[in-house]
Enzyme design. Sequence first.
Site, PDB file in Angstrom:
ATOM      1  N   GLU A 227      29.249  42.722  40.122  1.00 19.93           N
ATOM      2  CA  GLU A 227      30.276  42.517  39.088  1.00 19.93           C
ATOM      3  C   GLU A 227      30.084  41.154  38.432  1.00 19.93           C
ATOM      4  O   GLU A 227      29.917  40.148  39.116  1.00 19.93           O
ATOM      5  CB  GLU A 227      31.678  42.586  39.709  1.00 19.93           C
ATOM      6  CG  GLU A 227      32.768  42.324  38.669  1.00 19.93           C
ATOM      7  CD  GLU A 227      34.164  42.300  39.258  1.00 19.93           C
ATOM      8  OE1 GLU A 227      34.619  43.353  39.736  1.00 19.93           O
ATOM      9  OE2 GLU A 227      34.791  41.230  39.244  1.00 19.93           O
TER      10      GLU A 227
ATOM     11  N   THR B 144      33.800  42.560  33.841  1.00 18.80           N
ATOM     12  CA  THR B 144      35.260  42.530  33.850  1.00 18.80           C
ATOM     13  C   THR B 144      35.810  42.406  32.439  1.00 18.80           C
ATOM     14  O   THR B 144      35.115  42.034  31.488  1.00 18.80           O
ATOM     15  CB  THR B 144      35.807  41.362  34.705  1.00 18.80           C
ATOM     16  OG1 THR B 144      35.422  40.143  34.101  1.00 18.80           O
ATOM     17  CG2 THR B 144      35.301  41.436  36.132  1.00 18.80           C
TER      18      THR B 144
ATOM     19  N   ALA C   9      39.998  39.447  32.893  1.00 15.72           N
ATOM     20  CA  ALA C   9      39.989  38.487  33.989  1.00 15.72           C
ATOM     21  C   ALA C   9      39.274  37.217  33.540  1.00 15.72           C
ATOM     22  O   ALA C   9      38.376  37.285  32.700  1.00 15.72           O
ATOM     23  CB  ALA C   9      39.284  39.099  35.197  1.00 15.72           C
TER      24      ALA C   9
ATOM     25  N   ASP D 283      47.158  43.339  34.847  1.00 13.92           N
ATOM     26  CA  ASP D 283      48.353  42.585  35.236  1.00 13.92           C
ATOM     27  C   ASP D 283      48.943  41.930  34.003  1.00 13.92           C
ATOM     28  O   ASP D 283      48.211  41.608  33.065  1.00 13.92           O
ATOM     29  CB  ASP D 283      47.975  41.478  36.233  1.00 13.92           C
ATOM     30  CG  ASP D 283      47.581  42.059  37.577  1.00 13.92           C
ATOM     31  OD1 ASP D 283      48.368  42.852  38.120  1.00 13.92           O
ATOM     32  OD2 ASP D 283      46.483  41.729  38.057  1.00 13.92           O
TER      33      ASP D 283
ATOM     34  N   ALA E  80      47.271  53.046  35.807  1.00 13.30           N
ATOM     35  CA  ALA E  80      45.863  53.377  35.537  1.00 13.30           C
ATOM     36  C   ALA E  80      45.652  54.895  35.423  1.00 13.30           C
ATOM     37  O   ALA E  80      44.762  55.344  34.703  1.00 13.30           O
ATOM     38  CB  ALA E  80      44.989  52.789  36.640  1.00 13.30           C
TER      39      ALA E  80
ATOM     40  N   GLN F 215      39.403  46.482  46.216  1.00  8.25           N
ATOM     41  CA  GLN F 215      39.725  45.064  46.115  1.00  8.25           C
ATOM     42  C   GLN F 215      38.980  44.338  47.232  1.00  8.25           C
ATOM     43  O   GLN F 215      38.622  44.949  48.250  1.00  8.25           O
ATOM     44  CB  GLN F 215      41.246  44.912  46.280  1.00  8.25           C
ATOM     45  CG  GLN F 215      41.783  43.527  46.029  1.00  8.25           C
ATOM     46  CD  GLN F 215      41.381  42.977  44.673  1.00  8.25           C
ATOM     47  OE1 GLN F 215      40.260  42.472  44.531  1.00  8.25           O
ATOM     48  NE2 GLN F 215      42.258  43.062  43.696  1.00  8.25           N
TER      49      GLN F 215
HETATM   50  P1  FAD Z   1      47.415  51.225  39.230  1.00 11.01           P
HETATM   51  O1  FAD Z   1      46.520  52.181  39.884  1.00 11.01           O
HETATM   52  O2  FAD Z   1      48.212  51.678  38.042  1.00 11.01           O
HETATM   53  O3  FAD Z   1      48.434  50.694  40.351  1.00 11.01           O
HETATM   54  C1  FAD Z   1      49.281  49.571  40.079  1.00 11.01           C
HETATM   55  C2  FAD Z   1      50.514  49.616  40.981  1.00 11.01           C
HETATM   56  O4  FAD Z   1      51.362  50.690  40.589  1.00 11.01           O
HETATM   57  C3  FAD Z   1      50.192  49.881  42.449  1.00 11.01           C
HETATM   58  O5  FAD Z   1      51.123  49.171  43.219  1.00 11.01           O
HETATM   59  C4  FAD Z   1      50.404  51.371  42.625  1.00 11.01           C
HETATM   60  O6  FAD Z   1      50.754  51.686  43.950  1.00 11.01           O
HETATM   61  C5  FAD Z   1      51.556  51.604  41.642  1.00 11.01           C
HETATM   62  N1  FAD Z   1      51.537  52.933  40.997  1.00 11.01           N
HETATM   63  C6  FAD Z   1      50.458  53.623  40.567  1.00 11.01           C
HETATM   64  N2  FAD Z   1      50.851  54.783  40.003  1.00 11.01           N
HETATM   65  C7  FAD Z   1      52.196  54.787  40.057  1.00 11.01           C
HETATM   66  C8  FAD Z   1      53.204  55.710  39.637  1.00 11.01           C
HETATM   67  N3  FAD Z   1      52.902  56.869  39.058  1.00 11.01           N
HETATM   68  N4  FAD Z   1      54.501  55.412  39.857  1.00 11.01           N
HETATM   69  C9  FAD Z   1      54.844  54.249  40.462  1.00 11.01           C
HETATM   70  N5  FAD Z   1      53.928  53.327  40.876  1.00 11.01           N
HETATM   71  C10 FAD Z   1      52.631  53.601  40.676  1.00 11.01           C
HETATM   72  N6  FAD Z   1      42.108  43.149  36.349  1.00 11.01           N
HETATM   73  C11 FAD Z   1      41.776  42.736  35.094  1.00 11.01           C
HETATM   74  O7  FAD Z   1      42.632  42.251  34.357  1.00 11.01           O
HETATM   75  N7  FAD Z   1      40.474  42.843  34.635  1.00 11.01           N
HETATM   76  C12 FAD Z   1      39.490  43.362  35.374  1.00 11.01           C
HETATM   77  O8  FAD Z   1      38.332  43.452  34.911  1.00 11.01           O
HETATM   78  C13 FAD Z   1      39.808  43.808  36.704  1.00 11.01           C
HETATM   79  N8  FAD Z   1      38.855  44.362  37.487  1.00 11.01           N
HETATM   80  C14 FAD Z   1      39.200  44.848  38.727  1.00 11.01           C
HETATM   81  C15 FAD Z   1      38.208  45.454  39.512  1.00 11.01           C
HETATM   82  C16 FAD Z   1      38.530  45.946  40.786  1.00 11.01           C
HETATM   83  C17 FAD Z   1      37.448  46.624  41.601  1.00 11.01           C
HETATM   84  C18 FAD Z   1      39.870  45.807  41.295  1.00 11.01           C
HETATM   85  C19 FAD Z   1      40.204  46.304  42.668  1.00 11.01           C
HETATM   86  C20 FAD Z   1      40.848  45.201  40.521  1.00 11.01           C
HETATM   87  C21 FAD Z   1      40.532  44.716  39.241  1.00 11.01           C
HETATM   88  N9  FAD Z   1      41.503  44.120  38.422  1.00 11.01           N
HETATM   89  C22 FAD Z   1      41.161  43.682  37.159  1.00 11.01           C
HETATM   90  C23 FAD Z   1      42.875  43.908  38.924  1.00 11.01           C
HETATM   91  C24 FAD Z   1      43.853  45.054  38.539  1.00 11.01           C
HETATM   92  O9  FAD Z   1      44.021  45.098  37.143  1.00 11.01           O
HETATM   93  C25 FAD Z   1      45.180  44.741  39.221  1.00 11.01           C
HETATM   94  O10 FAD Z   1      45.043  44.842  40.615  1.00 11.01           O
HETATM   95  C26 FAD Z   1      46.393  45.542  38.740  1.00 11.01           C
HETATM   96  O11 FAD Z   1      47.581  44.925  39.271  1.00 11.01           O
HETATM   97  C27 FAD Z   1      46.440  46.995  39.185  1.00 11.01           C
HETATM   98  O12 FAD Z   1      45.530  47.748  38.519  1.00 11.01           O
HETATM   99  P2  FAD Z   1      45.246  49.273  39.001  1.00 11.01           P
HETATM  100  O13 FAD Z   1      44.317  49.841  38.028  1.00 11.01           O
HETATM  101  O14 FAD Z   1      44.915  49.314  40.420  1.00 11.01           O
HETATM  102  O15 FAD Z   1      46.726  49.883  38.775  1.00 11.01           O
END
Ligand code: FAD
Length: 299
Positions: free
Chosen positions: A17, A48, A51, A109, A128, A180
């Site tokens: 990454e 990314t 970020a 975020d 997501a 993560q």
């Molecule tokens: P989601 O899958 O939407 O989950 C977010 C939260 O909502 C979780 O607590 C989940 O349990 C909850 N949730 C999901 N669906 C529902 C629903 N239907 N109802 C209620 N709650 C729900 N951030 C950046 O800004 N740029 C990047 O390039 C970046 N790269 C990343 C790469 C990796 C491999 C990882 C692990 C994280 C990365 N992040 C990045 C961080 C990520 O954007 C944050 O962790 C963010 O807070 C959550 O994103 P997510 O896609 O996991 O969200």
Amino acid sequence: MRIAELLRRKEKFISLEFFPPRDRALWPAFFTAAEKLCAVNPLFVSVTYGAMGSTRDNTMEIVARLKNECDLETMAHLTCMGASAASVNGFLDALVRAGVDNVLALRGDPPADGAACPFDGSGNFRCAADLVTLIRARHPSLGIGVAAYPEGHPEAPSAEEDLAFLKRKLDLGADFAITQLFFDNSVYLDFTRRARAAGIAKPLIPGILPILNLGTIDRLISKCGAHLPPGYLSRLEDAHRRGGPAAVAEVGIAHAKTQARDLLERGAPGVHLYTLNKAEACVEIVNSLGLGGNRGRGR
Ligand code: FAD
């Protein structure tokens, strides 16, 4: 090519990454580091978005250049929080035009400083999973990855529900998940066991961060909900007292090597390295695993 197809073909792999430097004056150094890292023959590299202050345009340009000039399989990260469907569609269409075949679908975020979200829009996306649905409908042939949280996402109501939300993203059409960062392999192994029991069959690629600097680590890990095992933290702190940043990096690299080797031996499909664009340390880690080698289409 879709990363899912590469995953089917290759036994064990490394993926990398990168983050796009915001300041264009740093791009030549970035490409030099990327070139050194890519010599270790990663299965794919991801770039990314948002970020470290990177912008949508920088992600697009770098991911396209790595694909078209460096002949790498690439994946662009894309966040949807605060985005309009139109702006996301514009990004996806441009990605496909640039020849990029994979996207990591993320919620993102809210900006810590209260500034506007990277995409200023009407906020059509709640999570997501909504982004996965849109991507699958608009570009059925794009490869899609999603994020997974072995220690649970900080906002998740419970570990079980977090896993159910991950399953939903995968059931809606994502091909695989990248985790993560974590520092204790038992966390990942327990997570994969729980995921399989919950009916998740798709690849769960562990994400590993080599700690090279104690100064930035608190900020990095407090945001993502990962924990530093106390024994590891005290070894890093001892190293810092003994020999400053160079000694910290030595301990961090050794830990990452051990972690990666153990994960591969215990059934992980591969290891995704959070490089922070640091070439030397990451090349050393990959070479220690015997997965490097000369570039070529060994993928
Ligand atoms: P989601 O899958 O939407 O989950 C977010 C939260 O909502 C979780 O607590 C989940 O349990 C909850 N949730 C999901 N669906 C529902 C629903 N239907 N109802 C209620 N709650 C729900 N951030 C950046 O800004 N740029 C990047 O390039 C970046 N790269 C990343 C790469 C990796 C491999 C990882 C692990 C994280 C990365 N992040 C990045 C961080 C990520 O954007 C944050 O962790 C963010 O807070 C959550 O994103 P997510 O896609 O996991 O969200």
